[in-house]
Design a protein around this motif. Structure first.
Motif, PDB file in Angstrom:
ATOM      1  N   MET A  58      -9.674 -23.630   9.229  1.00  0.00           N
ATOM      2  CA  MET A  58      -8.858 -24.624  10.131  1.00  0.00           C
ATOM      3  C   MET A  58      -7.807 -25.173   9.203  1.00  0.00           C
ATOM      4  O   MET A  58      -7.793 -26.103   8.367  1.00  0.00           O
ATOM      5  CB  MET A  58     -10.105 -25.889  10.217  1.00  0.00           C
ATOM      6  CG  MET A  58      -9.371 -26.839  11.702  1.00  0.00           C
ATOM      7  SD  MET A  58     -10.703 -28.168  11.616  1.00  0.00           S
ATOM      8  CE  MET A  58     -12.343 -27.501  11.934  1.00  0.00           C
ATOM      9  N   ASP A  59      -6.600 -24.569   9.569  1.00  0.00           N
ATOM     10  CA  ASP A  59      -5.572 -24.705   8.818  1.00  0.00           C
ATOM     11  C   ASP A  59      -4.262 -24.672   9.985  1.00  0.00           C
ATOM     12  O   ASP A  59      -4.094 -23.534  10.356  1.00  0.00           O
ATOM     13  CB  ASP A  59      -5.089 -23.849   7.599  1.00  0.00           C
ATOM     14  CG  ASP A  59      -4.100 -24.398   6.866  1.00  0.00           C
ATOM     15  OD1 ASP A  59      -3.251 -25.504   6.819  1.00  0.00           O
ATOM     16  OD2 ASP A  59      -3.616 -23.342   5.873  1.00  0.00           O
ATOM     17  N   MET A  60      -3.798 -25.792  10.142  1.00  0.00           N
ATOM     18  CA  MET A  60      -2.743 -25.756  11.165  1.00  0.00           C
ATOM     19  C   MET A  60      -1.468 -25.249  10.833  1.00  0.00           C
ATOM     20  O   MET A  60      -0.714 -24.993  11.808  1.00  0.00           O
ATOM     21  CB  MET A  60      -2.579 -27.257  11.494  1.00  0.00           C
ATOM     22  CG  MET A  60      -3.983 -27.966  12.257  1.00  0.00           C
ATOM     23  SD  MET A  60      -4.484 -27.066  13.657  1.00  0.00           S
ATOM     24  CE  MET A  60      -5.907 -27.843  14.001  1.00  0.00           C
ATOM     25  N   LYS A  61      -1.266 -24.863   9.638  1.00  0.00           N
ATOM     26  CA  LYS A  61       0.066 -24.279   9.331  1.00  0.00           C
ATOM     27  C   LYS A  61       0.144 -23.113   9.527  1.00  0.00           C
ATOM     28  O   LYS A  61       1.124 -22.386   9.734  1.00  0.00           O
ATOM     29  CB  LYS A  61       0.250 -24.797   7.882  1.00  0.00           C
ATOM     30  CG  LYS A  61       0.324 -26.012   7.377  1.00  0.00           C
ATOM     31  CD  LYS A  61       0.588 -26.057   6.004  1.00  0.00           C
ATOM     32  CE  LYS A  61       0.289 -27.464   5.622  1.00  0.00           C
ATOM     33  NZ  LYS A  61       0.369 -27.592   3.882  1.00  0.00           N
ATOM     34  N   THR A  62      -1.166 -22.346   9.720  1.00  0.00           N
ATOM     35  CA  THR A  62      -1.089 -20.815   9.970  1.00  0.00           C
ATOM     36  C   THR A  62      -1.166 -20.521  11.592  1.00  0.00           C
ATOM     37  O   THR A  62      -0.800 -21.440  12.350  1.00  0.00           O
ATOM     38  CB  THR A  62      -2.240 -20.297   9.449  1.00  0.00           C
ATOM     39  OG1 THR A  62      -3.414 -20.819  10.129  1.00  0.00           O
ATOM     40  CG2 THR A  62      -2.610 -20.441   7.740  1.00  0.00           C
ATOM     41  N   ILE A  64      -1.931 -19.258  15.389  1.00  0.00           N
ATOM     42  CA  ILE A  64      -2.851 -19.651  16.258  1.00  0.00           C
ATOM     43  C   ILE A  64      -4.220 -18.825  16.133  1.00  0.00           C
ATOM     44  O   ILE A  64      -5.499 -19.391  16.698  1.00  0.00           O
ATOM     45  CB  ILE A  64      -2.494 -19.611  17.738  1.00  0.00           C
ATOM     46  CG1 ILE A  64      -3.220 -20.403  18.837  1.00  0.00           C
ATOM     47  CG2 ILE A  64      -2.195 -18.019  18.194  1.00  0.00           C
ATOM     48  CD1 ILE A  64      -3.250 -21.658  18.713  1.00  0.00           C
ATOM     49  N   LYS A  65      -4.192 -17.537  15.743  1.00  0.00           N
ATOM     50  CA  LYS A  65      -5.321 -16.871  15.427  1.00  0.00           C
ATOM     51  C   LYS A  65      -6.400 -17.465  14.689  1.00  0.00           C
ATOM     52  O   LYS A  65      -7.586 -17.419  14.740  1.00  0.00           O
ATOM     53  CB  LYS A  65      -5.269 -15.480  15.031  1.00  0.00           C
ATOM     54  CG  LYS A  65      -6.127 -14.287  15.234  1.00  0.00           C
ATOM     55  CD  LYS A  65      -5.842 -12.929  14.506  1.00  0.00           C
ATOM     56  CE  LYS A  65      -4.499 -12.307  15.268  1.00  0.00           C
ATOM     57  NZ  LYS A  65      -4.620 -11.066  14.701  1.00  0.00           N
ATOM     58  N   ASN A  66      -5.904 -18.166  13.624  1.00  0.00           N
ATOM     59  CA  ASN A  66      -7.017 -18.545  12.564  1.00  0.00           C
ATOM     60  C   ASN A  66      -7.544 -20.019  13.280  1.00  0.00           C
ATOM     61  O   ASN A  66      -8.842 -20.228  12.957  1.00  0.00           O
ATOM     62  CB  ASN A  66      -6.497 -18.980  11.275  1.00  0.00           C
ATOM     63  CG  ASN A  66      -6.194 -18.008  10.460  1.00  0.00           C
ATOM     64  OD1 ASN A  66      -6.730 -16.760  10.626  1.00  0.00           O
ATOM     65  ND2 ASN A  66      -5.390 -18.071   9.141  1.00  0.00           N
ATOM     66  N   CYS A  67      -6.819 -20.523  13.996  1.00  0.00           N
ATOM     67  CA  CYS A  67      -7.414 -21.658  14.877  1.00  0.00           C
ATOM     68  C   CYS A  67      -8.625 -21.187  15.693  1.00  0.00           C
ATOM     69  O   CYS A  67      -9.522 -21.802  15.749  1.00  0.00           O
ATOM     70  CB  CYS A  67      -6.296 -22.392  15.444  1.00  0.00           C
ATOM     71  SG  CYS A  67      -5.266 -23.374  14.154  1.00  0.00           S
ATOM     72  N   TYR A  69     -10.348 -18.405  15.473  1.00  0.00           N
ATOM     73  CA  TYR A  69     -11.348 -18.231  14.724  1.00  0.00           C
ATOM     74  C   TYR A  69     -12.326 -19.337  14.050  1.00  0.00           C
ATOM     75  O   TYR A  69     -13.596 -19.259  14.138  1.00  0.00           O
ATOM     76  CB  TYR A  69     -11.002 -17.368  13.548  1.00  0.00           C
ATOM     77  CG  TYR A  69     -10.583 -15.841  13.762  1.00  0.00           C
ATOM     78  CD1 TYR A  69     -10.869 -15.347  14.867  1.00  0.00           C
ATOM     79  CD2 TYR A  69      -9.645 -15.471  13.023  1.00  0.00           C
ATOM     80  CE1 TYR A  69     -10.301 -13.959  15.209  1.00  0.00           C
ATOM     81  CE2 TYR A  69      -9.186 -13.981  13.056  1.00  0.00           C
ATOM     82  CZ  TYR A  69      -9.450 -13.433  14.253  1.00  0.00           C
ATOM     83  OH  TYR A  69      -8.981 -12.257  14.674  1.00  0.00           O
ATOM     84  N   SER A  70     -11.627 -20.442  14.043  1.00  0.00           N
ATOM     85  CA  SER A  70     -12.355 -21.552  13.448  1.00  0.00           C
ATOM     86  C   SER A  70     -13.117 -22.098  14.480  1.00  0.00           C
ATOM     87  O   SER A  70     -14.275 -22.744  14.245  1.00  0.00           O
ATOM     88  CB  SER A  70     -11.325 -22.652  12.767  1.00  0.00           C
ATOM     89  OG  SER A  70     -11.944 -23.880  12.689  1.00  0.00           O
ATOM     90  N   LEU A  71     -12.662 -22.042  15.638  1.00  0.00           N
ATOM     91  CA  LEU A  71     -13.052 -22.631  16.865  1.00  0.00           C
ATOM     92  C   LEU A  71     -14.473 -21.895  17.261  1.00  0.00           C
ATOM     93  O   LEU A  71     -15.602 -22.115  17.573  1.00  0.00           O
ATOM     94  CB  LEU A  71     -12.392 -22.914  18.004  1.00  0.00           C
ATOM     95  CG  LEU A  71     -11.284 -23.869  17.987  1.00  0.00           C
ATOM     96  CD1 LEU A  71     -10.356 -23.963  19.132  1.00  0.00           C
ATOM     97  CD2 LEU A  71     -12.074 -25.212  18.027  1.00  0.00           C
ATOM     98  N   VAL A  72     -14.320 -20.479  17.069  1.00  0.00           N
ATOM     99  CA  VAL A  72     -15.551 -19.541  17.377  1.00  0.00           C
ATOM    100  C   VAL A  72     -16.680 -19.741  16.455  1.00  0.00           C
ATOM    101  O   VAL A  72     -17.753 -19.919  16.727  1.00  0.00           O
ATOM    102  CB  VAL A  72     -15.254 -18.076  17.402  1.00  0.00           C
ATOM    103  CG1 VAL A  72     -16.061 -17.268  17.234  1.00  0.00           C
ATOM    104  CG2 VAL A  72     -14.152 -17.826  18.477  1.00  0.00           C
ATOM    105  N   PHE A  73     -16.486 -19.979  14.884  1.00  0.00           N
ATOM    106  CA  PHE A  73     -17.283 -20.259  14.145  1.00  0.00           C
ATOM    107  C   PHE A  73     -18.175 -21.538  14.305  1.00  0.00           C
ATOM    108  O   PHE A  73     -19.421 -21.521  14.200  1.00  0.00           O
ATOM    109  CB  PHE A  73     -16.682 -20.366  12.559  1.00  0.00           C
ATOM    110  CG  PHE A  73     -16.591 -18.865  12.102  1.00  0.00           C
ATOM    111  CD1 PHE A  73     -17.212 -17.784  12.121  1.00  0.00           C
ATOM    112  CD2 PHE A  73     -15.160 -18.646  11.324  1.00  0.00           C
ATOM    113  CE1 PHE A  73     -16.949 -16.486  11.425  1.00  0.00           C
ATOM    114  CE2 PHE A  73     -14.726 -17.517  10.811  1.00  0.00           C
ATOM    115  CZ  PHE A  73     -15.830 -16.355  11.076  1.00  0.00           C
TER     116      PHE A  73
END
Length: 89
Positions: A58-62, A64-67, A69-73
């Motif tokens: 959960m890092d908003m600087k990166t 949208i894919k990481n966001c 993944y964060s929501l999926v986890f």
């Protein structure tokens, strides 16, 4: 702080793998370990692992894919909590 979450993420993955192996060995009656005779312990390990990895990504600087993944986890962790509340273990 970031390094601490990174290390905690990998430690929980290791603990979850150990819990998975002990649960499988106990379920198939190769050996008996008291707390691994149901999926309850494994579900707790999955909740902690998925929550820490969700926070880690959960890092908003990166991008949208990481966001995503964060929501999926976090959704997997919430789904596991749901099944624990429904006493599916």
């Amino acid at each position: 702080m970031r390094k601490t979450i990174n290390v905690a993420g990998w430690v929980t993955v290791f603990i979850t793998i150990i819990a998975l192996m002990l649960t499988i060995l106990t379920m198939y009656q190769f050996m008996y370990v008291k707390y691994f005779d149901s999926y309850f312990t494994l579900q707790w390990c999955i909740i902690f692992t998925m929550t820490i990895w969700g926070i880690k990504l959960m890092d908003m600087k990166t991008n949208i894919k990481n966001c995503l993944y964060s929501l999926v986890f976090l959704a997997i962790a919430a789904g596991t909590v749901f099944f624990m509340v429904m006493k599916v273990y």
